[in-house]
Write a protein that holds these residues in place. Structure first.
Motif, short mmCIF file in Angstrom:
data_model
loop_
_atom_site.label_atom_id
_atom_site.label_comp_id
_atom_site.label_asym_id
_atom_site.label_seq_id
_atom_site.Cartn_x
_atom_site.Cartn_y
_atom_site.Cartn_z
N THR A 1 -27.41 -39.82 3.46
CA THR A 1 -27.77 -40.98 3.30
C THR A 1 -28.26 -40.98 1.99
O THR A 1 -28.11 -42.45 0.96
CB THR A 1 -28.31 -41.97 4.74
N ALA B 1 -26.45 -40.30 -1.04
CA ALA B 1 -24.80 -41.20 -0.29
C ALA B 1 -25.98 -42.27 -1.23
O ALA B 1 -25.05 -42.60 -2.22
CB ALA B 1 -24.23 -41.45 0.47
N TYR B 2 -26.51 -42.86 -1.36
CA TYR B 2 -27.54 -43.95 -2.43
C TYR B 2 -27.58 -43.78 -3.50
O TYR B 2 -27.60 -44.86 -3.84
CB TYR B 2 -28.58 -44.45 -1.18
N MET C 1 -24.59 -44.17 -4.88
CA MET C 1 -23.95 -45.53 -5.40
C MET C 1 -24.40 -46.22 -6.15
O MET C 1 -24.40 -47.05 -6.50
CB MET C 1 -23.81 -45.76 -3.23
N ARG D 1 -18.34 -44.28 -5.99
CA ARG D 1 -17.91 -44.22 -4.68
C ARG D 1 -18.04 -43.70 -3.87
O ARG D 1 -17.37 -42.33 -4.55
CB ARG D 1 -16.22 -44.91 -5.42
N VAL D 2 -18.71 -43.61 -2.80
CA VAL D 2 -19.49 -42.49 -1.99
C VAL D 2 -18.60 -43.18 -0.43
O VAL D 2 -19.06 -43.74 -0.47
CB VAL D 2 -20.85 -42.30 -1.82
N GLY D 3 -17.69 -41.87 0.53
CA GLY D 3 -17.70 -42.11 1.53
C GLY D 3 -18.57 -40.69 2.47
O GLY D 3 -18.53 -40.03 2.04
N LEU D 4 -19.22 -41.27 3.83
CA LEU D 4 -20.09 -40.15 4.90
C LEU D 4 -18.98 -40.09 5.73
O LEU D 4 -18.59 -40.36 6.17
CB LEU D 4 -21.51 -40.08 5.12
N ALA E 1 -25.09 -45.56 7.09
CA ALA E 1 -24.20 -45.59 6.12
C ALA E 1 -24.03 -47.38 6.44
O ALA E 1 -23.92 -47.49 5.20
CB ALA E 1 -22.67 -45.19 6.59
N LYS F 1 -24.62 -49.51 3.29
CA LYS F 1 -23.41 -50.52 2.98
C LYS F 1 -22.53 -49.04 1.96
O LYS F 1 -22.03 -49.47 1.19
CB LYS F 1 -23.46 -51.54 1.83
N CYS F 2 -22.44 -48.05 2.90
CA CYS F 2 -21.64 -46.76 2.12
C CYS F 2 -20.33 -46.55 3.50
O CYS F 2 -20.39 -46.66 4.91
CB CYS F 2 -22.41 -45.99 2.37
#
Length: 544
Positions: free
Chosen positions: A120, A123-124, A127, A132-135, A153, A157-158
């Motif tokens: 996380t 990703a943050y 971001m 553009r990030v996806g988990l 997530a 806001k991912c």
């Protein structure tokens, strides 16, 4: 700062160089013994400690007879710093993410290493940089893993992909990666189950997930609290799948972190991040040289300049330089400065880049309060009109009441913000008296940082610095920095010298930073009736 106790012990050992009138082999051995003891106490592998000691002794001994005492002191310090840096560096380079194409990242590690939280944070981090990030949750082994990553997530806001009832991690990982690739996502993070080197079945599962998603890189999450035990685990993971990079977690509170740092050699992979807390922004980019310098309280001028450059758009940098040269500083300028301070990242990281300020300016535990203070100031300024921000219309009592209502704060807090602005405006007006109105003037001062410091100290009223508390400490520090190596580059970046206008907002940024951290001297000068949250540097208010 992480491993602060280790840094203090090594620094104390190096300080003995200044106390010794003659630096001979006996003094050198005493210093190296203390440094070795500090490293062993931090759980660094004895093999690396012995290697460092031998390397420093060999390099220094060869030059000891041919150098002056002052040069020997500098030689010993620089050699210790370099050898500590070498211990943490890898010849291999981390994978470089490519904009506009899918970059698949597979996270692996032991159970309880903080892998899901680190996914996380990772990703943050990207971001916030506009990726553009996806988990993808491919952890079907640990109870609650799906719920934890889904909730994390949502907090940042991912976009998230996972199947609560599906038990095949290979199928989930493959479907998740394909889904995000179809949606043109740029970074796709696959969180896998935690596993131990003795769990053969789980290791085979990890290899199957890797084969299915064909990741661009695999990141090994290493728990620093297990110390030297990291070595065998890292070696086992690297044999099973090629580890591209390493992230070390829980470095904020464990004395055994040195064991994890030195154990990275098992993977021959570079450390790219270190986890320094529980919050999603407590992930710090890792650079071995910067880490060691900051650990020893030497700061990181290069890192600070780069951070300032990334935080401030170039058009605002140019505008800020023009305003400083004219001696002008509006509330809009102040808002831009506070916004750029937030963009520079966690405040404790920024402060640790400034030599001598990591322990003097920001007390431990105050980082979040200082960030809350800045956000509260920004809420107030977001409730002002353009005329008020440009200081063309003064904020009389009725306007102050309106701004307070609009920002969810109290009138006393708005009045305090205006007082802070007056102090900065007065200081910038004094900068304007330095008559740095031409590029030639700036270039000449860049060549002689000591001259610039003298000009600044003459231009600024000492009484003003005394009122501003933290800013006074900052200016004292800036004077001492005149003799520092690389100071010319820093001043060139901050004042728009030979290197162009990049980083020109650096000086006011440091002033805004001092105000945010100290609030005019740690709360001194707060108006009567100020709410406790604001007095401590915290507070609520609307988010921007």
């Amino acid at each position: 700062m992480v491993l602060a106790e280790l840094g203090q012990k090594i620094t104390q050992a190096l300080r003995k160089l200044n106390q010794a009138t003659v630096i001979d082999e006996k003094v050198l051995n005493e210093i190296l013994t203390e440094i070795a003891s500090a490293l062993l106490g931090a759980d660094v592998n004895i093999k690396y400690v012995a290697k460092l000691r031998d390397a420093v002794k060999t390099i220094v001994t060869l030059q000891m007879n041919n150098a002056a005492v002052a040069n020997i002191r500098k030689l010993i310090q620089s050699t210790v710093v370099q050898e500590l840096t070498n211990m943490l560096q890898s010849e291999n380079k981390p994978y470089e993410f490519k904009k506009g194409k899918p970059n698949v990242v597979m996270f692996v590690g032991l159970q309880g290493s903080g892998k899901t939280t680190t996914c996380t944070k990772f990703a943050y981090h990207y971001m916030r940089k506009g990726w553009r990030v996806g988990l993808v949750c491919a952890d079907t082994f640990r109870a609650g893993a799906f719920e934890q990553l889904k909730m994390n997530a949502a907090k940042i806001k991912c976009p998230f992909f996972g199947h609560k009832k599906e038990t095949d991690p290979v199928k989930i990982a493959q479907e998740g990666v394909n889904f995000f690739k179809e949606q043109k996502f740029e970074i796709i993070i696959v969180d896998t189950s935690g596993r131990h080197k003795q769990e053969t079945a789980l290791f085979e599962e990890m290899q199957q997930v890797q084969a299915a998603v064909n990741p661009d890189t695999a990141l090994f999450v290493m728990d620093s609290s297990i110390g030297q035990a990291c070595y065998d685990q890292a070696l086992a993971f690297n044999k099973a799948i090629k580890v591209g990079s390493v992230i070390i977690t829980k470095l904020d509170g464990h004395a055994r972190g040195g064991g994890a740092l030195s154990a990275v050699s098992a993977t021959q992979s570079p450390i790219i991040f270190i986890g320094t807390g529980e919050h999603f922004d407590d992930l710090e980019s890792f650079n071995a040289s910067s880490f060691i310098k900051r650990l020893l309280g030497l700061g990181d001028i290069g890192g600070l300049v780069q951070t300032v450059k990334e935080a401030i758009p170039e058009d605002k940098q140019k505008k800020m330089v023009e305003n400083i040269q004219k001696g002008e500083f509006s509330l809009r300028d102040m808002r831009d400065q506070f916004s750029s301070v937030l963009n520079m990242g966690p405040l404790n990281q920024v402060v640790s880049m400034i030599p001598g300020l990591s322990s003097n300016l920001i007390p431990k535990g105050r980082e979040k309060e200082s960030t809350a203070r800045i956000k509260r100031f920004l809420c107030m300024m977001d409730s002002m009109t353009d005329e008020e921000l440009d200081c063309t219309k003064p904020l009389v009592e009725l306007r102050i009441l309106r701004v307070a209502r609009g920002s969810g704060t109290r009138p006393e807090e708005v009045a305090f913000l205006l007082e802070e602005h007056k102090k900065f405006a007065k200081m910038v007006a004094q900068f304007g008296k330095m008559n740095l109105n031409s590029q030639t003037d700036l270039k000449n001062l860049n060549r002689n940082p000591k001259q610039l410091m003298q000009q600044m100290s003459k231009a600024i009223d000492p009484k003003l610095l005394q009122q501003m508390g933290g800013m006074g400490n900052l200016m004292n520090m800036m004077k001492e920095m005149g003799n520092m190596e690389g100071m010319q580059d820093m001043m060139s970046q901050m004042m728009g010298g030979a290197g162009g206008p990049a980083g020109a907002g650096g000086m006011p940024n440091l002033g805004a930073l001092a105000s945010a951290l100290g609030g005019g001297g740690g709360g001194r000068g707060m108006p009567p009736g100020m709410p406790p949250g604001m007095r401590r540097g915290g507070g609520g208010g609307r988010r921007r």
